[in-house]
Design a protein around this motif. Structure first.
Motif, PDB file in Angstrom:
ATOM      1  N   LEU A 104       0.638  -1.146  -0.093  1.00  0.00           N
ATOM      2  CA  LEU A 104       0.114   0.100   0.117  1.00  0.00           C
ATOM      3  C   LEU A 104       0.967   1.202   0.024  1.00  0.00           C
ATOM      4  O   LEU A 104       1.747   1.436   0.938  1.00  0.00           O
ATOM      5  CB  LEU A 104      -0.916  -0.051   1.161  1.00  0.00           C
ATOM      6  N   MET A 105       0.869   1.969  -0.931  1.00  0.00           N
ATOM      7  CA  MET A 105       1.639   3.277  -1.130  1.00  0.00           C
ATOM      8  C   MET A 105       0.777   4.457  -1.268  1.00  0.00           C
ATOM      9  O   MET A 105      -0.144   4.546  -1.852  1.00  0.00           O
ATOM     10  CB  MET A 105       2.239   3.287  -2.349  1.00  0.00           C
ATOM     11  N   ILE A 106       1.277   5.378  -0.218  1.00  0.00           N
ATOM     12  CA  ILE A 106       0.547   6.688   0.045  1.00  0.00           C
ATOM     13  C   ILE A 106       1.455   7.985  -0.579  1.00  0.00           C
ATOM     14  O   ILE A 106       2.347   7.990   0.331  1.00  0.00           O
ATOM     15  CB  ILE A 106      -0.075   6.959   1.421  1.00  0.00           C
ATOM     16  N   PRO A 107       1.130   8.586  -1.693  1.00  0.00           N
ATOM     17  CA  PRO A 107       2.268   9.688  -2.065  1.00  0.00           C
ATOM     18  C   PRO A 107       1.820  10.933  -0.852  1.00  0.00           C
ATOM     19  O   PRO A 107       0.756  11.320  -0.913  1.00  0.00           O
ATOM     20  CB  PRO A 107       1.734  10.087  -3.297  1.00  0.00           C
ATOM     21  N   THR A 108       2.847  11.423  -0.127  1.00  0.00           N
ATOM     22  CA  THR A 108       2.674  12.478   0.763  1.00  0.00           C
ATOM     23  C   THR A 108       2.606  13.805   0.128  1.00  0.00           C
ATOM     24  O   THR A 108       2.507  14.911   0.728  1.00  0.00           O
ATOM     25  CB  THR A 108       3.840  12.529   1.780  1.00  0.00           C
ATOM     26  N   ASP A 109       3.123  13.898  -1.310  1.00  0.00           N
ATOM     27  CA  ASP A 109       3.267  14.983  -1.901  1.00  0.00           C
ATOM     28  C   ASP A 109       2.050  15.518  -2.890  1.00  0.00           C
ATOM     29  O   ASP A 109       1.773  16.455  -3.674  1.00  0.00           O
ATOM     30  CB  ASP A 109       4.397  15.171  -2.660  1.00  0.00           C
ATOM     31  N   PHE A 110       0.914  14.639  -2.498  1.00  0.00           N
ATOM     32  CA  PHE A 110      -0.333  14.811  -3.446  1.00  0.00           C
ATOM     33  C   PHE A 110      -1.280  15.528  -2.730  1.00  0.00           C
ATOM     34  O   PHE A 110      -1.598  15.570  -1.392  1.00  0.00           O
ATOM     35  CB  PHE A 110      -1.064  13.435  -3.330  1.00  0.00           C
ATOM     36  N   PRO A 111      -1.833  16.697  -3.217  1.00  0.00           N
ATOM     37  CA  PRO A 111      -2.763  17.798  -2.584  1.00  0.00           C
ATOM     38  C   PRO A 111      -3.863  17.175  -2.211  1.00  0.00           C
ATOM     39  O   PRO A 111      -4.690  16.170  -2.815  1.00  0.00           O
ATOM     40  CB  PRO A 111      -2.964  18.781  -3.639  1.00  0.00           C
ATOM     41  N   LEU A 112      -4.431  17.654  -0.884  1.00  0.00           N
ATOM     42  CA  LEU A 112      -5.961  17.262  -0.639  1.00  0.00           C
ATOM     43  C   LEU A 112      -6.905  18.194  -1.405  1.00  0.00           C
ATOM     44  O   LEU A 112      -6.585  19.537  -1.673  1.00  0.00           O
ATOM     45  CB  LEU A 112      -6.177  17.887   0.764  1.00  0.00           C
ATOM     46  N   ILE A 113      -8.104  17.579  -1.877  1.00  0.00           N
ATOM     47  CA  ILE A 113      -8.709  18.256  -2.686  1.00  0.00           C
ATOM     48  C   ILE A 113      -9.509  19.564  -2.213  1.00  0.00           C
ATOM     49  O   ILE A 113      -9.395  20.674  -2.792  1.00  0.00           O
ATOM     50  CB  ILE A 113     -10.021  17.447  -3.185  1.00  0.00           C
ATOM     51  N   LYS A 156       4.892   5.269   2.606  1.00  0.00           N
ATOM     52  CA  LYS A 156       4.497   6.724   2.097  1.00  0.00           C
ATOM     53  C   LYS A 156       5.739   7.565   2.186  1.00  0.00           C
ATOM     54  O   LYS A 156       6.759   7.321   2.665  1.00  0.00           O
ATOM     55  CB  LYS A 156       3.658   7.315   3.738  1.00  0.00           C
ATOM     56  N   GLY A 157       5.766   8.522   1.130  1.00  0.00           N
ATOM     57  CA  GLY A 157       6.457   9.303   1.032  1.00  0.00           C
ATOM     58  C   GLY A 157       6.494  10.143  -0.279  1.00  0.00           C
ATOM     59  O   GLY A 157       5.252   9.946  -0.980  1.00  0.00           O
ATOM     60  N   PRO A 158       7.242  10.866  -0.711  1.00  0.00           N
ATOM     61  CA  PRO A 158       6.906  11.587  -2.234  1.00  0.00           C
ATOM     62  C   PRO A 158       6.779  10.497  -3.328  1.00  0.00           C
ATOM     63  O   PRO A 158       7.320   9.386  -3.146  1.00  0.00           O
ATOM     64  CB  PRO A 158       8.314  12.406  -2.402  1.00  0.00           C
ATOM     65  N   LEU A 159       6.054  10.859  -4.173  1.00  0.00           N
ATOM     66  CA  LEU A 159       5.620   9.985  -5.237  1.00  0.00           C
ATOM     67  C   LEU A 159       6.935   9.236  -5.906  1.00  0.00           C
ATOM     68  O   LEU A 159       6.922   8.047  -6.440  1.00  0.00           O
ATOM     69  CB  LEU A 159       4.821  10.411  -6.524  1.00  0.00           C
ATOM     70  N   TYR A 160       7.740  10.126  -6.250  1.00  0.00           N
ATOM     71  CA  TYR A 160       9.211   9.650  -6.995  1.00  0.00           C
ATOM     72  C   TYR A 160       9.826   8.767  -6.201  1.00  0.00           C
ATOM     73  O   TYR A 160      10.490   7.723  -6.852  1.00  0.00           O
ATOM     74  CB  TYR A 160      10.085  10.827  -7.256  1.00  0.00           C
ATOM     75  N   GLU A 161       9.716   8.664  -4.995  1.00  0.00           N
ATOM     76  CA  GLU A 161      10.365   7.706  -3.920  1.00  0.00           C
ATOM     77  C   GLU A 161       9.864   6.468  -3.979  1.00  0.00           C
ATOM     78  O   GLU A 161      10.168   5.318  -4.243  1.00  0.00           O
ATOM     79  CB  GLU A 161      10.656   8.276  -2.481  1.00  0.00           C
ATOM     80  N   LEU A 162       8.307   6.458  -4.025  1.00  0.00           N
ATOM     81  CA  LEU A 162       7.530   5.383  -4.043  1.00  0.00           C
ATOM     82  C   LEU A 162       7.749   4.695  -5.395  1.00  0.00           C
ATOM     83  O   LEU A 162       7.854   3.424  -5.423  1.00  0.00           O
ATOM     84  CB  LEU A 162       6.157   5.644  -3.860  1.00  0.00           C
ATOM     85  N   LEU A 163       7.852   5.317  -6.524  1.00  0.00           N
ATOM     86  CA  LEU A 163       8.022   4.833  -7.874  1.00  0.00           C
ATOM     87  C   LEU A 163       9.438   3.996  -7.833  1.00  0.00           C
ATOM     88  O   LEU A 163       9.569   2.963  -8.686  1.00  0.00           O
ATOM     89  CB  LEU A 163       7.635   5.623  -8.682  1.00  0.00           C
ATOM     90  N   ASP A 164      10.162   4.687  -7.347  1.00  0.00           N
ATOM     91  CA  ASP A 164      11.632   4.015  -7.345  1.00  0.00           C
ATOM     92  C   ASP A 164      11.585   2.654  -6.559  1.00  0.00           C
ATOM     93  O   ASP A 164      12.036   1.546  -7.066  1.00  0.00           O
ATOM     94  CB  ASP A 164      12.764   4.809  -6.541  1.00  0.00           C
ATOM     95  N   GLN A 199       2.490   8.806 -14.335  1.00  0.00           N
ATOM     96  CA  GLN A 199       3.857   8.580 -13.840  1.00  0.00           C
ATOM     97  C   GLN A 199       3.821   6.775 -13.312  1.00  0.00           C
ATOM     98  O   GLN A 199       4.627   6.066 -13.593  1.00  0.00           O
ATOM     99  CB  GLN A 199       4.295   9.247 -12.929  1.00  0.00           C
ATOM    100  N   ILE A 200       2.742   6.468 -12.413  1.00  0.00           N
ATOM    101  CA  ILE A 200       2.677   5.197 -12.027  1.00  0.00           C
ATOM    102  C   ILE A 200       2.529   4.216 -13.246  1.00  0.00           C
ATOM    103  O   ILE A 200       3.142   3.095 -13.124  1.00  0.00           O
ATOM    104  CB  ILE A 200       1.443   5.190 -11.158  1.00  0.00           C
ATOM    105  N   ALA A 201       1.703   4.349 -14.188  1.00  0.00           N
ATOM    106  CA  ALA A 201       1.342   3.672 -15.309  1.00  0.00           C
ATOM    107  C   ALA A 201       2.814   3.261 -15.923  1.00  0.00           C
ATOM    108  O   ALA A 201       2.767   2.324 -16.555  1.00  0.00           O
ATOM    109  CB  ALA A 201       0.325   4.123 -16.282  1.00  0.00           C
ATOM    110  N   ASN A 202       3.514   4.328 -16.213  1.00  0.00           N
ATOM    111  CA  ASN A 202       4.879   4.036 -16.773  1.00  0.00           C
ATOM    112  C   ASN A 202       5.808   3.184 -16.042  1.00  0.00           C
ATOM    113  O   ASN A 202       6.496   2.359 -16.653  1.00  0.00           O
ATOM    114  CB  ASN A 202       5.650   5.385 -16.819  1.00  0.00           C
ATOM    115  N   VAL A 203       5.578   2.877 -14.761  1.00  0.00           N
ATOM    116  CA  VAL A 203       6.424   1.952 -13.999  1.00  0.00           C
ATOM    117  C   VAL A 203       5.547   0.696 -14.161  1.00  0.00           C
ATOM    118  O   VAL A 203       6.287  -0.377 -14.336  1.00  0.00           O
ATOM    119  CB  VAL A 203       6.595   2.391 -12.480  1.00  0.00           C
TER     120      VAL A 203
END
Length: 932
Positions: free
Chosen positions: A725-734, A918-926, A752-756
């Motif tokens: 379960l991955m939660i990007p912390t840099d994604f804005p709240l609506i 949890k973390g910034p999206l680029y870290e989760l994608l790595d 970006q996720i689809a590319n991985v």
């Protein structure tokens, strides 16, 4: 059959014959029911092949660079086509390209007969879910090496044609004779083929096959009656060990699961102790077998039918087609199983016979549907519409030919012995296990147990839907479409509706009804139609004005009717119009009843067909009175403990309005009329608990006073290794950004996720509006992935899911129904994205009314209602990812509230033991790259 068929398939640069060109042709020649020649070639289109076409077909610009142009192959195709049927899977497409390319090459257009295998398949295989070529190939076990390549598609279409021609050959003579006038009106030129087959059968005078039942000029599939079984039955515990041993030895991939055995014992204990039971069984438990085995043995031992209720048709079919045959191998007695659905699922043969004899002008869908039904009669055991894939217009015909309590002649009906509905009821009365659905369970309840056989025990699977379905059945609703459809079905004296037929019958038998009486009814009908349309238009305007959201919102919007709204001047006008409409409906029913009375006076002179018309007519009068009662109940009366609201398609027709009234709570109703009347009710689902207890579901279903047994069976899957379960912390709240910015962030993240993950992704939304906006933006960002969107692309959930599985790099966007019931095991789905936590809109009428009642009683609407509902839905959504022991995948939750709020913990705790990152999206994608 001695005909010559040329099957052709083209791959092209696009869909327009005027500007696009052929890039590959495949052709197969059939003579004397055998493939005798094949032709295939790349074609140089002399223009670039679009990227989408290259991905779909695998044909690149390099492949066609040195290929002949169409002018070079035109002579070969023209020679093949001479004296032949032109056959294609979707003739309008391929024939249009053929004609354009022939014209460009200096040839005359092809004027021979044509056969569309899509149309022929729809008629001769009426039960198939999809008529796409690759799905037909899969169904018929035809090898399809390279879908979307012309040579492979032509080969498969040729083999499909041979199958269909053989199918025509095997149809009974009566079916062929009934089909002949219908196929004359189809687009394919197959009348001669059918006529030749009829002549051959008449000459041979062959006796019809033993499995065909001929009755009143129809051919049916012969039915085998159920046998009674009076053998004594041991208890489940006595049988358990031998059953488990048989399972282990006979089923190659069966594993004895601790949780499954635990659930079996819990179900057996509850039935034996006459207690209600709640079981939450995680994905992969094998819960169907776990409740079927002990419950069926118990029912057999007690001499009572065991009722199994599901919410979805798919689960019913799985129980009947997969689980019941397995149980018959495991149990020491023969198991009789029956499926019973609502009456309108079944075909009424009397009505169908009447419709088939009509010679009035019919549209294409009606003709095709009649042909489908004739073929289906030779194949169906149940006569259930769920078995059919009807064209959209065919659904209108079904409304006229379905079984209906108000128009049933019962024992007087010539088809009574072959009535599908009464056959289903008889089977249910004899059966050991009756498989039904929640809707019929409640229909039976409100109809005082007149539909299902008497039962004391029931298993309710997909039990998390029970409150919602119960609310529908204890409530009242109507809408403009059902109102208009009723008046359409009545029709005035110049139409071909029921009133016109009754008026003509009055004239034929010289009844007491005069032309002045007929004119009065025509006038009354016209008044009701005008005033009714005005009423629904006013309701639509009222919702549009009161709705606070943008008028561009997609789909339905709702408006709760409360005391404040009722003070509005327009609402007062609406009530005045309603009073006029209800009064006119009553007058109309009275006038129609005068015609009925006049016909009843001459009843002894009526033929069977005329008596059938009279019963249909009487049923229609009852429906008029029912519509009167509904409008009166919904708009002219207030009801304590019920919530009343309107729903409207803001961008739809100006009278597309739905009116609802439902009880705010159904717990007491369920307790009094259902749970107190049953010895044991077993409720099971993968999602019944919230915060690791059953309190929410027990309270909302009215089970508190019954102190039910509760059991949680964890999933046997190894989530710690199979999922993340991955939660990007840099994604804005609506709430912190404008909607356009949120859409942009969501689209970029998904891309970006689809590319991985190489696509293979299901994205879940909580609104169509957001889904469409994000879908549109992702489409602008990339052509690398095939995008499939619910509400953007047409088709059912099952159809969209099948399309998704066809492509290696696809992203499926879904809302509402996609949060559950979607099963995509294996590598087809590697990633699930949950855009927002699935809270229901707080202004939804039912939720708002429940919240008010809770608050008035000192409760907390958010913690006691909104949050538990969202947690259950979240668990359902999460369950889409891991479906088997070998599945692996990742869930991205783009809603930071799952980690930034106190209540977020309840969502996390509701999941199996899955690693959370949890973390910034680029870290989760790595991290994801390494893990995948």
């Amino acid at each position: 059959m001695g005909n010559r068929y040329v099957v052709i398939d083209f791959e092209t640069t696009g869909n327009s014959p005027m500007k696009d060109r052929v890039i590959q042709v495949g052709a197969v020649l059939i003579e004397d029911d055998k493939i005798v020649e094949r032709f295939s070639s790349y074609v140089n289109p002399q223009l670039p092949i679009p990227p989408f076409v290259q991905q779909l077909t695998g044909i690149s610009d390099e492949d066609v660079q040195k290929a002949p142009i169409f002018d070079d192959i035109a002579p070969d195709l023209w020679k093949l086509l001479d004296g032949s049927y032109f056959v294609a899977h979707n003739v309008p497409f391929d024939l249009a390209f053929l004609q354009e390319e022939l014209a460009n090459s200096g040839y005359l257009e092809f004027k021979g007969p044509s056969i569309d295998t899509v149309e022929l398949s729809r008629m001769l295989l009426p039960h198939i879910e999809s008529y796409k070529l690759n799905q037909l190939a899969e169904y018929l076990d035809i090898e399809h090496e390279n879908p979307h390549r012309a040579d492979s598609d032509a080969e498969v279409t040729a083999r499909l044609l041979l199958f269909l021609l053989n199918k025509i050959n095997t149809l009974p003579l009566l079916t062929l004779q009934n089909l002949e006038p219908l196929v004359r009106q189809l687009k394919s030129d197959v009348e001669g083929i059918f006529r030749a087959e009829i002549q051959a059968k008449l000459k041979s005078l062959l006796k019809e096959e033993d499995n065909v039942d001929l009755f009143r000029q129809f051919a049916f599939k012969k039915q085998i009656e159920l046998k009674e079984d009076y053998s004594s039955v041991p208890s489940f515990q006595d049988l358990k060990e031998s059953i488990l041993q048989t399972l282990s030895s006979s089923m190659k991939y069966y594993e004895a699961r601790k949780g499954q055995v635990e659930m079996m014992d819990a179900v057996d204990e509850a039935l034996d102790a006459h207690q209600h039971l709640l079981v939450e069984a995680g994905t992969g438990t094998g819960k169907s077998l776990a409740y079927l085995l002990p419950s069926i043995v118990y029912g057999k031992k007690e001499g009572r039918p065991m009722v199994i209720s599901t919410h979805t048709v798919q689960l019913q079919e799985q129980l009947l087609d997969r689980d019941i045959p397995l149980l018959n191998e495991l149990l020491p007695f023969e198991l009789n199983a029956a499926v019973l659905k609502g009456r309108n699922h079944y075909l009424c043969m009397r009505k169908f016979e009447q419709h088939l004899s009509q010679t009035v002008e019919q549209n294409y869908d009606t003709i095709l549907t009649k042909a489908q039904l004739l073929v289906w009669l030779v194949e169906t055991d149940f006569g259930d519409v769920e078995e059919l894939n009807l064209p959209s217009g065919g659904k209108l015909l079904w409304e006229d030919v379905k079984s209906d309590v108000r128009s049933c002649l019962n024992h007087k009906c010539p088809f009574f012995s072959r009535c599908f509905y009464h056959r289903a009821k008889r089977k249910a009365q004899q059966a050991d296990v009756v498989i039904t659905n929640h809707s019929l369970l409640f229909t039976d309840l409100v109809n005082r147990n007149q539909l299902l056989p008497a039962y004391k025990e029931v298993v309710i699977d997909e039990a998390h839907h029970l409150e919602e379905v119960g609310g529908n059945y204890f409530g009242v609703q109507t809408d403009y479409f059902s109102f208009h459809q009723l008046l359409d079905r009545i029709g005035d004296s110049a139409d071909n509706g029921l009133f016109s037929k009754a008026a003509k019958l009055c004239e034929e038998i010289e009844s007491s009804i005069s032309k002045a009486d007929i004119k009065r009814i025509d006038e009354a009908l016209k008044n009701v139609l005008v005033e009714g349309s005005d009423l629904f238009r006013m309701l639509h305007t009222f919702v549009s004005r009161k709705h606070k959201k943008s008028p561009t919102e997609i789909g339905r919007v709702s408006l709760r009717i409360d005391e404040e709204i009722e003070k509005n001047k327009l609402w007062a006008s609406i009530l005045e119009t309603t009073a006029r409409v209800t009064s006119q409906l009553k007058d109309l029913a009275n006038l129609l009843s005068e015609v009925n009375k006049a016909l009843r006076e001459k009843e002894e002179h009526l033929s069977l067909k005329q008596s059938g018309l009279l019963v249909d007519y009487e049923g229609m009068i009852q429906t008029v009175l029912e519509q009167h009662d509904k409008l009166d109940y919904l708009l002219l009366n207030r009801h304590v403990d019920e919530v009343m609201w309107l729903e409207a398609e803001i961008k739809g027709p100006r009278n597309a309005v739905y009116i609802f009234s439902k009880p705010i709570e159904i717990a007491d109703k369920l307790a009094d009329s259902f749970f107190s009347k049953k010895n044991s009710v077993v409720l099971t689902s993968a999602t019944l608990t919230v915060n690791e207890n059953f309190d929410y579901i027990i309270e909302h279903l009215g089970l508190e006073d019954f102190v039910p047994i509760t059991k949680t069976i964890p999933s046997p899957f190894h989530y710690e290794n199979q999922a993340k379960l991955m939660i990007p912390t840099d994604f804005p709240l609506i709430k912190d950004v404008k909607q356009e910015e949120f859409v942009e962030e969501a689209a970029q993240s998904i891309y970006q996720i689809a590319n991985v993950t190489n696509g293979r992704m299901l994205v879940l939304f909580t609104s169509y509006e957001m889904l469409r906006a994000v879908y549109k933006r992702v489409k602008e960002l990339t052509e690398k992935f095939i995008l499939i969107g619910q509400g953007v692309d047409s088709g059912s959930r099952a159809k969209l899911t099948k399309n998704f599985k066809q492509f290696d790099k696809a992203i499926l966007f879904g809302t509402s129904s996609f949060w559950e019931g979607v099963d995509i095991p294996g590598e087809d789905l590697s990633c699930l994205v949950i855009v927002r936590l699935p809270f229901s809109p707080p202004d939804h009428p039912i939720l708002a009314a429940k919240s008010e009642k809770l608050a008035n009683n000192g409760g907390n609407p958010f913690m006691d209602l909104s949050l538990p509902q969202a947690v259950i839905r979240f668990k359902q959504g999460f369950g889409r990812l891991v479906r088997t022991q070998s599945d692996r995948g990742v869930v991205f939750v783009l809603d930071r509230r799952i980690i930034s709020t106190r209540y977020g913990k309840m969502f996390r705790q509701s999941l199996p033991a899955v690693p959370i990152m949890k973390g910034p999206l680029y870290e989760l994608l790595d991290e994801l790259r390494g893990w995948l």
